[in-house]
Motif scaffolding. Structure first.
Motif, PDB file in Angstrom:
ATOM      1  N   ASP A  29     -10.005  -7.808   1.843  1.00 52.17           N
ATOM      2  CA  ASP A  29     -11.064  -7.011   1.004  1.00 52.17           C
ATOM      3  C   ASP A  29     -12.500  -7.296   1.133  1.00 52.17           C
ATOM      4  O   ASP A  29     -13.442  -6.491   1.015  1.00 52.17           O
ATOM      5  CB  ASP A  29     -10.535  -6.715  -0.390  1.00 52.17           C
ATOM      6  CG  ASP A  29      -9.225  -6.043  -0.469  1.00 52.17           C
ATOM      7  OD1 ASP A  29      -8.815  -5.531   0.580  1.00 52.17           O
ATOM      8  OD2 ASP A  29      -8.331  -6.348  -1.359  1.00 52.17           O
ATOM      9  N   LYS A  32      -0.554  -5.689  -0.503  1.00 55.44           N
ATOM     10  CA  LYS A  32      -1.843  -5.790  -1.187  1.00 55.44           C
ATOM     11  C   LYS A  32      -2.130  -7.373  -1.628  1.00 55.44           C
ATOM     12  O   LYS A  32      -3.345  -8.005  -1.516  1.00 55.44           O
ATOM     13  CB  LYS A  32      -2.196  -4.930  -2.160  1.00 55.44           C
ATOM     14  CG  LYS A  32      -2.398  -3.525  -2.022  1.00 55.44           C
ATOM     15  CD  LYS A  32      -2.369  -2.694  -2.971  1.00 55.44           C
ATOM     16  CE  LYS A  32      -1.052  -2.476  -3.775  1.00 55.44           C
ATOM     17  NZ  LYS A  32      -1.162  -1.546  -4.832  1.00 55.44           N
ATOM     18  N   GLU A  68      -9.341  -0.708   2.845  1.00 55.32           N
ATOM     19  CA  GLU A  68      -9.190   0.295   1.921  1.00 55.32           C
ATOM     20  C   GLU A  68      -8.637   1.573   2.161  1.00 55.32           C
ATOM     21  O   GLU A  68      -8.219   2.164   1.231  1.00 55.32           O
ATOM     22  CB  GLU A  68     -10.889   0.230   1.795  1.00 55.32           C
ATOM     23  CG  GLU A  68     -11.344   1.321   0.832  1.00 55.32           C
ATOM     24  CD  GLU A  68     -10.867   1.251  -0.770  1.00 55.32           C
ATOM     25  OE1 GLU A  68     -10.660   2.299  -1.631  1.00 55.32           O
ATOM     26  OE2 GLU A  68     -10.640  -0.140  -1.156  1.00 55.32           O
ATOM     27  N   ASN A 106      -5.089   2.686   1.360  1.00 60.25           N
ATOM     28  CA  ASN A 106      -4.786   3.378   0.033  1.00 60.25           C
ATOM     29  C   ASN A 106      -4.804   4.629   0.009  1.00 60.25           C
ATOM     30  O   ASN A 106      -4.131   5.251  -0.950  1.00 60.25           O
ATOM     31  CB  ASN A 106      -5.789   2.723  -1.085  1.00 60.25           C
ATOM     32  CG  ASN A 106      -5.859   1.301  -1.385  1.00 60.25           C
ATOM     33  OD1 ASN A 106      -4.811   0.901  -1.822  1.00 60.25           O
ATOM     34  ND2 ASN A 106      -6.762   0.660  -1.061  1.00 60.25           N
ATOM     35  N   TYR A 107      -5.291   5.436   1.047  1.00 59.18           N
ATOM     36  CA  TYR A 107      -5.242   6.862   1.019  1.00 59.18           C
ATOM     37  C   TYR A 107      -5.151   7.459   2.629  1.00 59.18           C
ATOM     38  O   TYR A 107      -4.904   8.662   2.456  1.00 59.18           O
ATOM     39  CB  TYR A 107      -6.824   7.392   0.347  1.00 59.18           C
ATOM     40  CG  TYR A 107      -7.817   7.152   1.372  1.00 59.18           C
ATOM     41  CD1 TYR A 107      -8.183   7.658   2.432  1.00 59.18           C
ATOM     42  CD2 TYR A 107      -8.634   5.746   0.779  1.00 59.18           C
ATOM     43  CE1 TYR A 107      -9.182   7.084   3.304  1.00 59.18           C
ATOM     44  CE2 TYR A 107      -9.785   5.246   1.941  1.00 59.18           C
ATOM     45  CZ  TYR A 107     -10.142   6.120   2.888  1.00 59.18           C
ATOM     46  OH  TYR A 107     -11.276   5.585   3.542  1.00 59.18           O
ATOM     47  N   TYR A 157       0.977  -1.105  -0.081  1.00 55.74           N
ATOM     48  CA  TYR A 157       0.012   0.068  -0.022  1.00 55.74           C
ATOM     49  C   TYR A 157       0.938   1.289   0.036  1.00 55.74           C
ATOM     50  O   TYR A 157       1.928   1.444   0.945  1.00 55.74           O
ATOM     51  CB  TYR A 157      -0.969  -0.159   0.977  1.00 55.74           C
ATOM     52  CG  TYR A 157      -2.020  -1.152   1.309  1.00 55.74           C
ATOM     53  CD1 TYR A 157      -3.153  -0.898   0.525  1.00 55.74           C
ATOM     54  CD2 TYR A 157      -1.817  -2.302   1.827  1.00 55.74           C
ATOM     55  CE1 TYR A 157      -4.135  -1.967   0.535  1.00 55.74           C
ATOM     56  CE2 TYR A 157      -2.603  -3.260   2.065  1.00 55.74           C
ATOM     57  CZ  TYR A 157      -3.701  -3.229   1.325  1.00 55.74           C
ATOM     58  OH  TYR A 157      -4.711  -4.295   1.377  1.00 55.74           O
ATOM     59  N   GLU A 158       0.870   2.172  -0.850  1.00 58.49           N
ATOM     60  CA  GLU A 158       1.583   3.343  -1.236  1.00 58.49           C
ATOM     61  C   GLU A 158       1.834   4.112   0.055  1.00 58.49           C
ATOM     62  O   GLU A 158       3.025   4.501   0.521  1.00 58.49           O
ATOM     63  CB  GLU A 158       0.975   4.091  -2.198  1.00 58.49           C
ATOM     64  CG  GLU A 158       2.272   5.066  -2.908  1.00 58.49           C
ATOM     65  CD  GLU A 158       1.684   5.848  -4.050  1.00 58.49           C
ATOM     66  OE1 GLU A 158       2.336   6.764  -4.341  1.00 58.49           O
ATOM     67  OE2 GLU A 158       0.674   5.426  -4.629  1.00 58.49           O
TER      68      GLU A 158
END
Length: 423
Positions: free
Chosen positions: A360, A351, A370, A373-374, A134-135
């Protein structure tokens, strides 16, 4: 380094002596490795004690599997007061070859060149696949293009809800707002329908509110590492939370006589709680009959936001066994990750592992994954912990109406910056 030592209470040693000692450190107990690095090397790994016996067991199995695979022995070093004891070992030249690094501590350690950059090792590793992480989780350990750790797992925040209490209020999961702007109306309905139950319990911590505070473009920390809590955009972003408190719609666990939101929510004292994934095991263990679920936290200004808390395996820059240390880091964050995450009940930072474990599609854990990711990583310069403590000293005064939010954050900013100047 002197500032860092002072922060951790290690004083009276010159920078030159420290550098000399750390340069001589080998971390492990034995001499150099053989040609294949698989027989005469012992690596020491430093970490704080796990939250559960399952985590301790999973870690040991991962170490044992590495030894069976490579012949390299792994020695555990458990710290009770992690930051202070680790820095003491660094001073004494006895620091582990590999050790945990919380993302919030990374800037302090990199500034002192304590951590080995891992880019060259990653570039030569065919099966590493950086894109699989995950970035935001991976980037928490990247500074100026250099990778200083590989995340082993993480947690994000979720919006916990009590199904039974929602039903008693004539509401359902579908009524939970997906945006922050609608939260007041929803909590007001809960307060009206359930006057004896707190609508929402939260933690007034900067680690929980950082993404909210910066949602209008403000920054809580300046580029030079000083506090910027009194930024008008930060104040504007936090005002809605203060308003919810003033109206009795949100309360802290302390306000409600509990040690933390997990207990308030678990006993049915609140309908909603925005807490981390760590609360899942607490509820399952201590409140097995509670009917509850989790959704993503509401958006702000139409944008998704969350916090990410993550820990890496990082390499001691002074280790005499860099190649072997990298083999271990790669093993723990690659081949061993699935079994470790499954047994320890933690969220994997890869991931592909999350997909293998069907996270997921899990009703409880999907929202946390989820958000990975952000989410905003809990990290922002070497003074974040200090700045957070000043925020947490003053923010409650604004919540309780003892001073305005602007006054409270101005005092927090000035106090933090005085302490930063004096370090």
């Amino acid at each position: 380094m002197k500032k860092l030592l002072k922060r951790f209470g290690i004083v009276g040693m010159s920078l030159g002596v420290l550098v000399g000692l750390t340069a001589c450190s080998s971390g492990g107990d034995t001499a150099g490795s053989g040609e294949d690095g698989d027989s005469d090397v012992t690596l020491t790994v430093g970490f704080w004690k796990g939250d559960s016996t399952s985590e301790d067991s999973a870690r040991k199995k991962a170490f044992d599997a590495f030894t069976e695979k490579t012949g390299i022995e792994v020695k555990e070093k458990v710290y009770n007061d992690y930051e202070t004891q680790l820095m003491t070992d660094l001073v004494g030249g006895t620091a582990p070859d590999v050790f945990y690094v919380d993302a919030s501590n990374l800037p302090s350690l990199t500034a002192q060149q304590i951590l080995e950059p891992l880019n060259s090792f990653i570039d030569e590793e065919e099966n590493f696949n950086q894109e699989d992480f995950y970035e935001p989780i991976f980037n928490a350990f990247v500074e100026d293009g250099s990778v200083y750790g590989v995340p082993k797992d993480y947690s994000t925040l979720g919006f916990y809800y009590n199904e039974e209490l929602l039903g008693e209020a004539g509401l359902s999961v579908a009524d939970i707002p997906t945006n922050f702007e609608d939260l007041e109306g929803f909590l007001t309905t809960l307060k009206e329908e359930l006057p004896d139950v707190q609508p929402m319990v939260f933690s007034p911590l900067l680690a929980r509110q950082m993404y909210i505070a910066q949602s209008n473009g403000g920054k809580i920390v300046n580029e030079d590492g000083t506090a910027n809590l009194d930024d008008p955009q930060v104040i504007e972003s936090l005002e809605p939370l203060v308003d919810l408190y003033e109206k009795g719609l949100v309360r802290s666990a302390d306000d409600l006589g509990d040690g933390w939101p997990g207990d308030t929510f678990g006993r049915g004292g609140a309908v909603i709680s925005d807490e981390g994934a760590w609360m899942v095991s607490h509820l399952k263990t201590n409140f097995p009959d509670l009917q509850w679920g989790v959704t993503e936290v509401p958006t702000i200004n139409g944008e998704k936001g969350n916090m990410a808390f993550t820990v890496s395996y990082s390499m001691n820059a002074a280790t005499a066994h860099k190649e072997e240390a990298w083999q271990l880091i790669n093993h723990l964050t690659n081949d061993a990750m699935k079994d470790y995450a499954e047994e320890a009940s933690v969220l994997p930072s890869r991931k592909s592992v999350a997909e293998e474990l069907n996270i997921d599609s899990d009703e409880i854990m999907a929202s946390f994954a989820e958000a990975a990711n952000y989410a905003t990583a809990w990290q922002d310069g070497p003074n974040l912990t200090l700045i957070a403590s000043r925020y947490e000293n003053m923010f409650p005064s604004a919540l309780k109406g003892e001073m305005s939010l602007e006054e409270a954050l101005k005092e927090a900013t000035e106090s933090a910056n005085r302490d930063i100047d004096n370090q």
